[in-house]
Design a protein around this motif. Structure first.
Motif, mmCIF file in Angstrom:
data_model
loop_
_atom_site.group_PDB
_atom_site.id
_atom_site.type_symbol
_atom_site.label_atom_id
_atom_site.label_comp_id
_atom_site.label_asym_id
_atom_site.label_seq_id
_atom_site.Cartn_x
_atom_site.Cartn_y
_atom_site.Cartn_z
ATOM 1 N N SER A 44 7.661 -4.054 -0.717
ATOM 2 C CA SER A 44 7.506 -3.410 0.733
ATOM 3 C C SER A 44 8.788 -3.335 1.211
ATOM 4 O O SER A 44 9.245 -2.265 2.034
ATOM 5 C CB SER A 44 6.858 -4.458 1.690
ATOM 6 N N HIS A 45 9.922 -4.189 0.752
ATOM 7 C CA HIS A 45 11.198 -3.913 1.196
ATOM 8 C C HIS A 45 11.890 -2.663 0.705
ATOM 9 O O HIS A 45 12.448 -2.021 1.287
ATOM 10 C CB HIS A 45 12.222 -4.935 0.996
ATOM 11 N N VAL A 46 11.588 -2.442 -0.452
ATOM 12 C CA VAL A 46 12.106 -1.329 -1.132
ATOM 13 C C VAL A 46 11.338 -0.160 -0.593
ATOM 14 O O VAL A 46 12.116 0.926 -0.318
ATOM 15 C CB VAL A 46 11.705 -1.197 -2.818
ATOM 16 N N GLY A 47 10.047 -0.246 -0.327
ATOM 17 C CA GLY A 47 9.298 1.017 0.277
ATOM 18 C C GLY A 47 9.935 1.248 1.683
ATOM 19 O O GLY A 47 10.278 2.546 2.026
ATOM 20 N N LEU A 48 10.289 0.276 2.474
ATOM 21 C CA LEU A 48 11.049 0.354 3.726
ATOM 22 C C LEU A 48 12.436 1.250 3.575
ATOM 23 O O LEU A 48 12.397 1.995 4.491
ATOM 24 C CB LEU A 48 11.001 -0.997 4.395
ATOM 25 N N TYR A 49 13.254 0.825 2.756
ATOM 26 C CA TYR A 49 14.485 1.380 2.749
ATOM 27 C C TYR A 49 14.104 2.734 2.267
ATOM 28 O O TYR A 49 15.012 3.759 2.673
ATOM 29 C CB TYR A 49 15.219 0.606 1.626
ATOM 30 N N VAL A 50 13.356 3.163 1.275
ATOM 31 C CA VAL A 50 13.249 4.566 0.960
ATOM 32 C C VAL A 50 12.845 5.475 1.888
ATOM 33 O O VAL A 50 13.217 6.347 2.158
ATOM 34 C CB VAL A 50 12.330 4.459 -0.262
ATOM 35 N N LEU A 51 11.815 4.934 2.830
ATOM 36 C CA LEU A 51 11.272 5.645 3.988
ATOM 37 C C LEU A 51 12.220 5.775 5.096
ATOM 38 O O LEU A 51 12.436 6.872 5.760
ATOM 39 C CB LEU A 51 9.730 4.994 4.464
ATOM 40 N N LEU A 52 13.106 4.752 5.176
ATOM 41 C CA LEU A 52 14.017 4.862 6.347
ATOM 42 C C LEU A 52 15.260 5.764 6.066
ATOM 43 O O LEU A 52 15.844 6.320 7.077
ATOM 44 C CB LEU A 52 14.510 3.463 6.639
ATOM 45 N N PHE A 53 15.493 6.018 4.717
ATOM 46 C CA PHE A 53 16.188 7.036 4.487
ATOM 47 C C PHE A 53 15.638 8.454 4.152
ATOM 48 O O PHE A 53 16.026 9.458 4.951
ATOM 49 C CB PHE A 53 16.785 6.929 3.012
ATOM 50 N N ALA A 54 14.175 8.241 4.006
ATOM 51 C CA ALA A 54 13.537 9.760 3.589
ATOM 52 C C ALA A 54 13.163 10.424 4.940
ATOM 53 O O ALA A 54 13.246 11.511 4.903
ATOM 54 C CB ALA A 54 12.493 9.453 2.691
ATOM 55 N N LEU B 78 4.274 -1.737 10.024
ATOM 56 C CA LEU B 78 3.071 -2.384 10.753
ATOM 57 C C LEU B 78 2.673 -3.569 9.810
ATOM 58 O O LEU B 78 2.256 -4.832 9.933
ATOM 59 C CB LEU B 78 1.750 -1.642 10.934
ATOM 60 N N VAL B 79 2.332 -3.182 8.486
ATOM 61 C CA VAL B 79 1.969 -4.374 7.256
ATOM 62 C C VAL B 79 3.193 -5.154 7.339
ATOM 63 O O VAL B 79 2.971 -6.574 7.224
ATOM 64 C CB VAL B 79 2.068 -3.488 5.958
ATOM 65 N N HIS B 80 4.598 -4.766 7.315
ATOM 66 C CA HIS B 80 5.470 -5.610 7.000
ATOM 67 C C HIS B 80 5.668 -6.557 8.617
ATOM 68 O O HIS B 80 5.855 -7.919 8.052
ATOM 69 C CB HIS B 80 6.947 -5.107 7.223
ATOM 70 N N ALA B 81 5.539 -6.100 9.447
ATOM 71 C CA ALA B 81 5.222 -7.148 10.765
ATOM 72 C C ALA B 81 4.177 -8.182 10.814
ATOM 73 O O ALA B 81 4.159 -9.057 11.114
ATOM 74 C CB ALA B 81 5.311 -6.102 11.982
ATOM 75 N N LEU C 52 6.555 -10.448 -4.852
ATOM 76 C CA LEU C 52 6.267 -9.251 -5.285
ATOM 77 C C LEU C 52 5.975 -8.033 -4.253
ATOM 78 O O LEU C 52 6.767 -7.197 -4.405
ATOM 79 C CB LEU C 52 5.546 -9.062 -6.667
ATOM 80 N N ALA C 53 4.940 -8.610 -3.523
ATOM 81 C CA ALA C 53 4.576 -7.633 -2.561
ATOM 82 C C ALA C 53 5.802 -7.407 -1.282
ATOM 83 O O ALA C 53 5.858 -6.337 -0.827
ATOM 84 C CB ALA C 53 3.290 -8.309 -1.713
ATOM 85 N N ALA C 54 6.502 -8.721 -1.214
ATOM 86 C CA ALA C 54 7.620 -8.562 -0.123
ATOM 87 C C ALA C 54 8.494 -7.630 -0.815
ATOM 88 O O ALA C 54 9.298 -6.908 0.067
ATOM 89 C CB ALA C 54 8.138 -9.951 0.085
ATOM 90 N N ASN C 55 8.857 -7.825 -2.050
ATOM 91 C CA ASN C 55 9.998 -7.201 -2.604
ATOM 92 C C ASN C 55 9.642 -5.395 -2.680
ATOM 93 O O ASN C 55 10.665 -4.728 -2.390
ATOM 94 C CB ASN C 55 10.336 -7.600 -4.108
#
Length: 201
Positions: free
Chosen positions: A98-108, A162-165, A93-96
């Motif tokens: 974080s991936h959604v959050g990364l995509y959102v921020l990489l667009f935003a 940083l959290v993802h890495a 759940l945390a991985a999913n």
């Protein structure tokens, strides 16, 4: 959380992310690191032609990241992804998330920079090759607001990266699974026994 569409049989790679997915991933990582270095450097530079060039480079790289993220997401939707590495449900759940959050921020982040530049009334060029259209009209107050938004989104992205890495390193060093290995070319790091289980289980 919806599952990623299953890839066509000729595109499936049950062991690891494919070469194109890996290329998108690491190009985006390099882009983010470069953007961070340039962004944090240019704000303290005195007004000069060098500062103008740094800002132009920062904007061009931001637009490039936006294109790469769009292509990365489109390819993932088309080609699918490897099976999840076995881990506790809360980690999935945390991985999913974080991936959604990364995509959102990489667009935003790049989009907010684009809007901010448009509101400032500055021309936006991609590496001096062609001019990118403005998203909004010139508006000083809106520009000031978007400047704060852009900075906030940038720091949120850096924190999540940083959290993802850190999570990827944790899984490799302590969980001994294939999370990190399968986003790298084969042979760059030794797969653990858990990675072998993913391949042959």
């Amino acid at each position: 959380m919806p599952t990623t569409p299953t890839a066509p049989s000729h595109l499936r790679n049950i062991e690891r992310w494919g070469a194109l997915s890996q290329a998108f991933h690491w190009l985006i990582v390099i882009g983010i690191l470069t953007m961070a270095i340039i962004g944090l450097t240019m704000v303290d530079m005195p007004s000069s032609p060098d500062k103008v060039r740094m800002f132009a480079l920062h904007k061009s790289i931001g637009l490039t990241i936006l294109v790469l993220v769009t292509l990365r997401l489109a390819w993932r939707l088309y080609a699918g992804s490897p099976p999840d590495v076995p881990m506790p449900r809360w980690q999935h759940l945390a991985a999913n998330l974080s991936h959604v959050g990364l995509y959102v921020l990489l667009f935003a982040v790049p989009l907010s920079g684009w809007v901010m530049n448009s509101a400032a009334g500055f021309p936006l060029w991609w590496f001096g090759l062609f001019r990118v259209p403005a998203l909004v009209g010139k508006d000083h107050d809106f520009h000031e607001t978007m400047e704060d938004v852009h900075e906030l989104l940038f720091w949120a992205l850096i924190l999540l990266v940083l959290v993802h890495a850190g999570a990827a390193l944790y899984h490799h060093l302590f969980q001994r699974d294939a999370t990190l290995a399968r986003m790298l070319p084969r042979g760059w790091i030794r797969d653990s026994e858990a990675a072998e289980d993913v391949r042959h289980g």
